[in-house]
Design a protein around this motif. Structure first.
Motif, PDB file in Angstrom:
ATOM      1  N   GLY A  17      23.500  29.064  32.561  1.00 35.10           N
ATOM      2  CA  GLY A  17      23.687  30.010  33.783  1.00 35.10           C
ATOM      3  C   GLY A  17      25.101  31.021  33.202  1.00 35.10           C
ATOM      4  N   TRP A  18      24.833  31.555  31.991  1.00 34.91           N
ATOM      5  CA  TRP A  18      25.525  32.542  31.320  1.00 34.91           C
ATOM      6  C   TRP A  18      24.232  33.568  31.151  1.00 34.91           C
ATOM      7  CZ3 TRP A  18      30.371  34.234  30.220  1.00 34.91           C
ATOM      8  CH2 TRP A  18      31.373  33.229  30.613  1.00 34.91           C
ATOM      9  N   GLU A  19      24.420  34.497  31.317  1.00 34.29           N
ATOM     10  CA  GLU A  19      23.307  35.963  31.058  1.00 34.29           C
ATOM     11  C   GLU A  19      23.466  36.423  30.518  1.00 34.29           C
ATOM     12  OE1 GLU A  19      22.060  37.315  34.457  1.00 34.29           O
ATOM     13  OE2 GLU A  19      21.453  35.547  35.353  1.00 34.29           O
ATOM     14  N   ARG A  20      22.700  37.150  29.693  1.00 27.82           N
ATOM     15  CA  ARG A  20      23.420  38.258  28.925  1.00 27.82           C
ATOM     16  C   ARG A  20      23.221  39.216  29.576  1.00 27.82           C
ATOM     17  NH1 ARG A  20      20.727  40.028  22.899  1.00 27.82           N
ATOM     18  NH2 ARG A  20      21.464  41.767  22.691  1.00 27.82           N
ATOM     19  N   ASP A  21      23.832  41.276  28.690  1.00 31.95           N
ATOM     20  CA  ASP A  21      24.024  41.585  29.850  1.00 31.95           C
ATOM     21  C   ASP A  21      24.871  42.919  28.847  1.00 31.95           C
ATOM     22  OD1 ASP A  21      24.176  43.763  31.050  1.00 31.95           O
ATOM     23  OD2 ASP A  21      25.299  42.887  32.830  1.00 31.95           O
ATOM     24  N   GLY A  22      23.091  43.486  27.863  1.00 29.99           N
ATOM     25  CA  GLY A  22      23.435  44.253  26.502  1.00 29.99           C
ATOM     26  C   GLY A  22      24.859  43.844  25.736  1.00 29.99           C
ATOM     27  N   ASP A  23      25.876  44.300  25.409  1.00 29.16           N
ATOM     28  CA  ASP A  23      26.194  43.301  24.295  1.00 29.16           C
ATOM     29  C   ASP A  23      28.310  42.633  24.826  1.00 29.16           C
ATOM     30  OD1 ASP A  23      28.447  44.687  25.528  1.00 29.16           O
ATOM     31  OD2 ASP A  23      28.575  45.903  23.945  1.00 29.16           O
ATOM     32  N   GLU A  24      27.791  41.629  26.126  1.00 29.04           N
ATOM     33  CA  GLU A  24      28.316  40.608  26.403  1.00 29.04           C
ATOM     34  C   GLU A  24      26.951  39.442  27.489  1.00 29.04           C
ATOM     35  OE1 GLU A  24      31.508  43.503  28.510  1.00 29.04           O
ATOM     36  OE2 GLU A  24      30.380  43.185  30.129  1.00 29.04           O
ATOM     37  N   ILE A  25      28.119  38.196  27.370  1.00 27.91           N
ATOM     38  CA  ILE A  25      27.662  37.139  28.165  1.00 27.91           C
ATOM     39  C   ILE A  25      28.488  37.185  28.875  1.00 27.91           C
ATOM     40  CG2 ILE A  25      25.732  36.458  26.002  1.00 27.91           C
ATOM     41  CD1 ILE A  25      28.533  33.904  26.169  1.00 27.91           C
ATOM     42  N   VAL A  26      27.872  36.678  30.059  1.00 24.16           N
ATOM     43  CA  VAL A  26      28.581  36.663  31.670  1.00 24.16           C
ATOM     44  C   VAL A  26      27.732  35.923  32.734  1.00 24.16           C
ATOM     45  CG1 VAL A  26      28.746  38.561  33.497  1.00 24.16           C
ATOM     46  CG2 VAL A  26      27.802  39.611  31.521  1.00 24.16           C
ATOM     47  N   ARG A  27      28.490  35.180  33.460  1.00 21.09           N
ATOM     48  CA  ARG A  27      29.138  34.279  34.531  1.00 21.09           C
ATOM     49  C   ARG A  27      29.145  34.561  35.459  1.00 21.09           C
ATOM     50  NH1 ARG A  27      28.255  27.627  34.026  1.00 21.09           N
ATOM     51  NH2 ARG A  27      27.849  26.997  36.132  1.00 21.09           N
ATOM     52  N   VAL A  28      29.171  34.225  36.870  1.00 26.92           N
ATOM     53  CA  VAL A  28      29.556  34.126  37.921  1.00 26.92           C
ATOM     54  C   VAL A  28      29.622  32.684  38.574  1.00 26.92           C
ATOM     55  CG1 VAL A  28      29.986  35.281  40.508  1.00 26.92           C
ATOM     56  CG2 VAL A  28      29.051  36.612  38.742  1.00 26.92           C
ATOM     57  N   TYR A  29      31.311  32.145  38.626  1.00 24.27           N
ATOM     58  CA  TYR A  29      31.307  30.591  39.457  1.00 24.27           C
ATOM     59  C   TYR A  29      31.666  31.345  40.716  1.00 24.27           C
ATOM     60  CZ  TYR A  29      32.228  29.849  34.596  1.00 24.27           C
ATOM     61  OH  TYR A  29      31.898  29.508  32.894  1.00 24.27           O
ATOM     62  N   GLU A  30      31.111  30.100  41.239  1.00 24.39           N
ATOM     63  CA  GLU A  30      31.397  30.114  43.457  1.00 24.39           C
ATOM     64  C   GLU A  30      31.829  29.149  43.001  1.00 24.39           C
ATOM     65  OE1 GLU A  30      27.769  30.540  44.490  1.00 24.39           O
ATOM     66  OE2 GLU A  30      26.629  32.274  43.616  1.00 24.39           O
ATOM     67  N   PHE A  31      33.099  30.170  44.310  1.00 23.86           N
ATOM     68  CA  PHE A  31      33.904  28.880  44.506  1.00 23.86           C
ATOM     69  C   PHE A  31      33.765  28.986  46.496  1.00 23.86           C
ATOM     70  CE2 PHE A  31      35.427  30.187  40.846  1.00 23.86           C
ATOM     71  CZ  PHE A  31      35.437  28.940  40.137  1.00 23.86           C
ATOM     72  N   ASP A  32      34.240  28.193  47.243  1.00 26.19           N
ATOM     73  CA  ASP A  32      34.576  27.663  48.655  1.00 26.19           C
ATOM     74  C   ASP A  32      35.246  28.753  49.212  1.00 26.19           C
ATOM     75  OD1 ASP A  32      31.551  26.741  49.316  1.00 26.19           O
ATOM     76  OD2 ASP A  32      32.696  24.705  48.907  1.00 26.19           O
ATOM     77  N   ASP A  33      36.805  29.151  48.430  1.00 24.83           N
ATOM     78  CA  ASP A  33      37.709  29.577  48.318  1.00 24.83           C
ATOM     79  C   ASP A  33      38.453  30.496  47.612  1.00 24.83           C
ATOM     80  OD1 ASP A  33      41.278  28.301  48.326  1.00 24.83           O
ATOM     81  OD2 ASP A  33      40.518  28.426  50.423  1.00 24.83           O
ATOM     82  N   THR A  56      36.978  39.716  29.957  1.00 19.23           N
ATOM     83  CA  THR A  56      37.313  40.252  31.564  1.00 19.23           C
ATOM     84  C   THR A  56      37.245  39.210  32.068  1.00 19.23           C
ATOM     85  OG1 THR A  56      36.713  42.223  30.116  1.00 19.23           O
ATOM     86  CG2 THR A  56      36.551  42.429  32.402  1.00 19.23           C
ATOM     87  N   ILE A  57      37.471  39.322  33.171  1.00 16.81           N
ATOM     88  CA  ILE A  57      37.422  38.018  34.581  1.00 16.81           C
ATOM     89  C   ILE A  57      38.221  39.347  35.727  1.00 16.81           C
ATOM     90  CG2 ILE A  57      38.747  36.518  35.196  1.00 16.81           C
ATOM     91  CD1 ILE A  57      40.064  35.429  32.965  1.00 16.81           C
ATOM     92  N   THR A  58      36.955  38.746  36.699  1.00 18.59           N
ATOM     93  CA  THR A  58      36.817  39.273  37.800  1.00 18.59           C
ATOM     94  C   THR A  58      36.950  38.655  38.905  1.00 18.59           C
ATOM     95  OG1 THR A  58      35.791  41.360  37.013  1.00 18.59           O
ATOM     96  CG2 THR A  58      35.971  41.382  39.677  1.00 18.59           C
ATOM     97  N   ILE A  59      37.990  38.924  39.599  1.00 14.93           N
ATOM     98  CA  ILE A  59      38.004  37.877  41.213  1.00 14.93           C
ATOM     99  C   ILE A  59      37.596  38.372  41.861  1.00 14.93           C
ATOM    100  CG2 ILE A  59      40.109  36.351  42.368  1.00 14.93           C
ATOM    101  CD1 ILE A  59      41.457  36.589  39.692  1.00 14.93           C
ATOM    102  N   ARG A  60      36.844  38.062  42.868  1.00 16.32           N
ATOM    103  CA  ARG A  60      36.943  38.641  44.408  1.00 16.32           C
ATOM    104  C   ARG A  60      36.737  37.268  45.325  1.00 16.32           C
ATOM    105  NH1 ARG A  60      31.712  39.918  40.876  1.00 16.32           N
ATOM    106  NH2 ARG A  60      32.510  42.052  40.495  1.00 16.32           N
ATOM    107  N   TYR A  61      36.478  37.182  46.526  1.00 16.19           N
ATOM    108  CA  TYR A  61      36.338  36.599  47.719  1.00 16.19           C
ATOM    109  C   TYR A  61      35.251  35.454  47.167  1.00 16.19           C
ATOM    110  CZ  TYR A  61      37.047  33.691  51.409  1.00 16.19           C
ATOM    111  OH  TYR A  61      36.931  32.015  52.762  1.00 16.19           O
ATOM    112  N   GLY A  62      35.410  34.295  46.876  1.00 18.79           N
ATOM    113  CA  GLY A  62      33.654  33.441  46.720  1.00 18.79           C
ATOM    114  C   GLY A  62      33.587  33.264  45.260  1.00 18.79           C
ATOM    115  N   GLU A  63      33.803  33.785  44.245  1.00 19.95           N
ATOM    116  CA  GLU A  63      33.908  34.491  43.195  1.00 19.95           C
ATOM    117  C   GLU A  63      34.255  34.804  42.219  1.00 19.95           C
ATOM    118  OE1 GLU A  63      30.098  36.260  43.513  1.00 19.95           O
ATOM    119  OE2 GLU A  63      30.904  38.516  43.236  1.00 19.95           O
ATOM    120  N   VAL A  64      34.373  34.536  40.413  1.00 22.28           N
ATOM    121  CA  VAL A  64      35.407  34.938  39.498  1.00 22.28           C
ATOM    122  C   VAL A  64      33.645  34.706  38.900  1.00 22.28           C
ATOM    123  CG1 VAL A  64      36.651  33.999  37.602  1.00 22.28           C
ATOM    124  CG2 VAL A  64      36.764  33.202  39.840  1.00 22.28           C
ATOM    125  N   GLU A  65      33.632  36.270  38.068  1.00 21.39           N
ATOM    126  CA  GLU A  65      32.901  37.130  37.176  1.00 21.39           C
ATOM    127  C   GLU A  65      33.162  36.970  35.844  1.00 21.39           C
ATOM    128  OE1 GLU A  65      29.604  39.282  37.502  1.00 21.39           O
ATOM    129  OE2 GLU A  65      31.576  40.973  36.273  1.00 21.39           O
TER     130      GLU A  65
END
Length: 91
Positions: A17-33, A56-65
């Motif tokens: 569920g995690w992916e490499r993006d350069g010198d980071e690992i990244v995952r986007v978690y999906e949410f209904d609310d 680094t945490i980015t909150i968007r509607y329906g997902e958290v990166e």
């Protein structure tokens, strides 16, 4: 100070569920609310504070990166892999 992981170690050790993006690992978690995502970001933040390793945490509607890297070491270390696993446990 942790040692940087090799490309092979990253490919092998990074959780599903995690992916490499350069010198980071990244995952986007999906949410209904939106507020479920905010609550998750809060729990992830608490885990990060306990481990003293902050994503680094980015909150968007329906997902958290979530993005992890070890800034002091200049890339991905076992600290990032461990935190990724702990974050997955919070989900």
């Amino acid at each position: 100070m942790a040692d940087l992981l090799s490309d092979d170690e990253i490919a092998r050790d990074v959780p599903n569920g995690w992916e490499r993006d350069g010198d980071e690992i990244v995952r986007v978690y999906e949410f209904d609310d939106y507020l479920d995502g905010v609550a998750f970001a809060t729990s992830v933040g608490e885990v990060a504070e306990e481990e003293f390793h902050h994503p680094t945490i980015t909150i968007r509607y329906g997902e958290v990166e979530v993005r992890l890297t070890s800034h002091e070491e200049g890339g991905i270390t076992d600290k990032d892999v461990k935190l990724a696993e702990l974050f997955d446990d919070e989900r």
